[in-house]
Design a protein around this motif. Structure first.
Motif, PDB file in Angstrom:
ATOM      1  N   VAL A 101       0.904  -1.109  -0.186  1.00 38.30           N
ATOM      2  CA  VAL A 101       0.247  -0.053  -0.103  1.00 38.30           C
ATOM      3  C   VAL A 101       0.963   1.023   0.129  1.00 38.30           C
ATOM      4  CG1 VAL A 101      -1.756   1.438   1.288  1.00 38.30           C
ATOM      5  CG2 VAL A 101      -1.733  -1.161   1.092  1.00 38.30           C
ATOM      6  N   SER A 102       0.663   2.141  -0.762  1.00 39.99           N
ATOM      7  CA  SER A 102       1.302   3.463  -0.785  1.00 39.99           C
ATOM      8  C   SER A 102       0.702   4.549   0.431  1.00 39.99           C
ATOM      9  CB  SER A 102       0.994   4.352  -2.193  1.00 39.99           C
ATOM     10  OG  SER A 102       1.698   5.414  -2.038  1.00 39.99           O
ATOM     11  N   GLU A 107      -8.016  -2.680  -0.279  1.00 37.00           N
ATOM     12  CA  GLU A 107      -8.318  -2.731  -1.882  1.00 37.00           C
ATOM     13  C   GLU A 107      -7.660  -1.594  -2.518  1.00 37.00           C
ATOM     14  OE1 GLU A 107     -10.121  -5.561  -3.220  1.00 37.00           O
ATOM     15  OE2 GLU A 107      -9.318  -4.672  -4.938  1.00 37.00           O
ATOM     16  N   THR A 108      -6.758  -1.866  -3.449  1.00 35.06           N
ATOM     17  CA  THR A 108      -6.076  -0.972  -4.111  1.00 35.06           C
ATOM     18  C   THR A 108      -6.634  -0.535  -5.570  1.00 35.06           C
ATOM     19  OG1 THR A 108      -4.375  -2.311  -5.095  1.00 35.06           O
ATOM     20  CG2 THR A 108      -3.906  -1.433  -2.813  1.00 35.06           C
ATOM     21  N   GLN A 166      -6.241  -3.816 -13.487  1.00 36.94           N
ATOM     22  CA  GLN A 166      -6.498  -2.391 -12.689  1.00 36.94           C
ATOM     23  C   GLN A 166      -7.862  -1.762 -13.207  1.00 36.94           C
ATOM     24  OE1 GLN A 166      -6.043   0.876 -13.816  1.00 36.94           O
ATOM     25  NE2 GLN A 166      -5.054   0.808 -15.963  1.00 36.94           N
ATOM     26  N   ALA A 181       1.836  -3.449 -10.576  1.00 37.98           N
ATOM     27  CA  ALA A 181       1.285  -2.160 -10.095  1.00 37.98           C
ATOM     28  C   ALA A 181       0.875  -1.418 -11.298  1.00 37.98           C
ATOM     29  CB  ALA A 181       2.570  -1.279  -9.522  1.00 37.98           C
ATOM     30  N   SER A 216      -0.040   3.076 -12.781  1.00 37.15           N
ATOM     31  CA  SER A 216       0.047   4.443 -12.514  1.00 37.15           C
ATOM     32  C   SER A 216      -0.494   5.084 -13.786  1.00 37.15           C
ATOM     33  CB  SER A 216       1.561   4.602 -12.036  1.00 37.15           C
ATOM     34  OG  SER A 216       2.390   4.867 -13.153  1.00 37.15           O
ATOM     35  N   GLU A 233       2.794   8.166  -8.077  1.00 38.10           N
ATOM     36  CA  GLU A 233       2.301   7.166  -7.324  1.00 38.10           C
ATOM     37  C   GLU A 233       1.903   5.885  -7.774  1.00 38.10           C
ATOM     38  OE1 GLU A 233      -0.683   8.733  -4.708  1.00 38.10           O
ATOM     39  OE2 GLU A 233      -0.014   7.286  -3.337  1.00 38.10           O
ATOM     40  N   TYR A 252       0.243   2.173  -7.804  1.00 33.72           N
ATOM     41  CA  TYR A 252      -0.634   1.622  -6.871  1.00 33.72           C
ATOM     42  C   TYR A 252      -0.594  -0.323  -7.304  1.00 33.72           C
ATOM     43  CZ  TYR A 252      -3.315   5.722  -6.075  1.00 33.72           C
ATOM     44  OH  TYR A 252      -3.696   6.906  -5.843  1.00 33.72           O
TER      45      TYR A 252
END
Lengths: 110, 114
Positions: free
Chosen positions: A44-45, B1-2, B25, B92, B94, B102, B104
């Motif tokens: 998690v960021s 949950e991202t 994503q 990830a 972004s 950033e 995720y």
């Protein structure tokens, strides 16, 4: 290439203690990231900061661009804060690609 | 949950098997990444896709083959892996080239090669 160093590698604390994790990097950057990785792997960021200080609940992140150093503080630590905390920075200047520190494993005992 | 999901969460495969890891994503991002995390080592970037084109490949062995059919989906195809490839594989996403760096992360796939 940016070298990202974190300290300490491992940290054990008692519930309620104030925690500090440090990160230093070798190349000037535009933003630094703090990430939290829980047991099981999910990341998690927490923060992305380019100057000064940011606060989110009990977490505080600071950065000193001149000294190429950042710190992550946890106030009133709790066992649920137990995780690996990772500092990440772009390889140089500004970039979407990140260079990661090895992480600091934090264990907070009740 | 991202907003980034990965399947499967765990995978055990033999060295002669072929399998694929999937990442999706739901954030409307235009860049996706594959990372490898081995025990006691920092995260290592493997591949970066921006607008479905591969823009980074960090000298990853050819037994790892990425595929990005659209901006929401990313695959990592695996074949004839070695035991040292056992690791956590993280995806990830972004927004690329907007100054918003950033990323995720998904929950990862724990891969064991036997």
């Amino acid at each position: 290439k940016n070298e990202v160093e974190q300290s300490p590698q491992n940290l054990t604390a008692q519930e309620g203690e104030f925690i500090t994790i440090n990160c230093s990097y070798s190349v000037g950057i535009s933003a630094l990231h703090w990430l939290q990785q829980h047991p099981g792997g999910g990341i998690v960021s927490l923060f992305m900061l380019s100057s000064g200080k940011k606060k989110h609940g009990r977490l505080i992140a600071t950065i000193n661009i001149q000294e190429k150093h950042s710190s992550l503080h946890i106030t009133a630590s709790h066992p649920r804060d137990s995780a690996v905390y990772i500092c990440a920075a772009p390889p140089q200047g500004g970039s979407e690609k990140l260079v990661f520190g090895k992480g600091t494993k934090l264990t907070v005992n009740p | 949950e991202t907003g980034v999901t990965q399947t499967p969460r765990h995978l055990v495969m033999g060295m002669t098997n072929k399998k694929s890891l999937k990442c999706e994503q739901h954030l409307g991002h235009n860049a996706m990444y594959w990372y490898k995390q081995s025990a006691k080592k920092p995260l290592e970037l493997m591949f970066v896709y921006s607008l479905e084109e591969r823009v980074e490949n960090n000298s990853v062995p050819s037994r790892f083959s990425p595929e990005c059919p659209n901006s929401s989906h990313l695959f990592l195809h695996l074949h004839t892996l070695q035991p040292e490839d056992s690791a956590l594989y993280l995806c990830a996403s972004s927004q690329f080239r907007t100054g918003r760096y950033e990323q995720y992360f998904g929950p990862g796939t724990r891969l064991t090669v036997t």
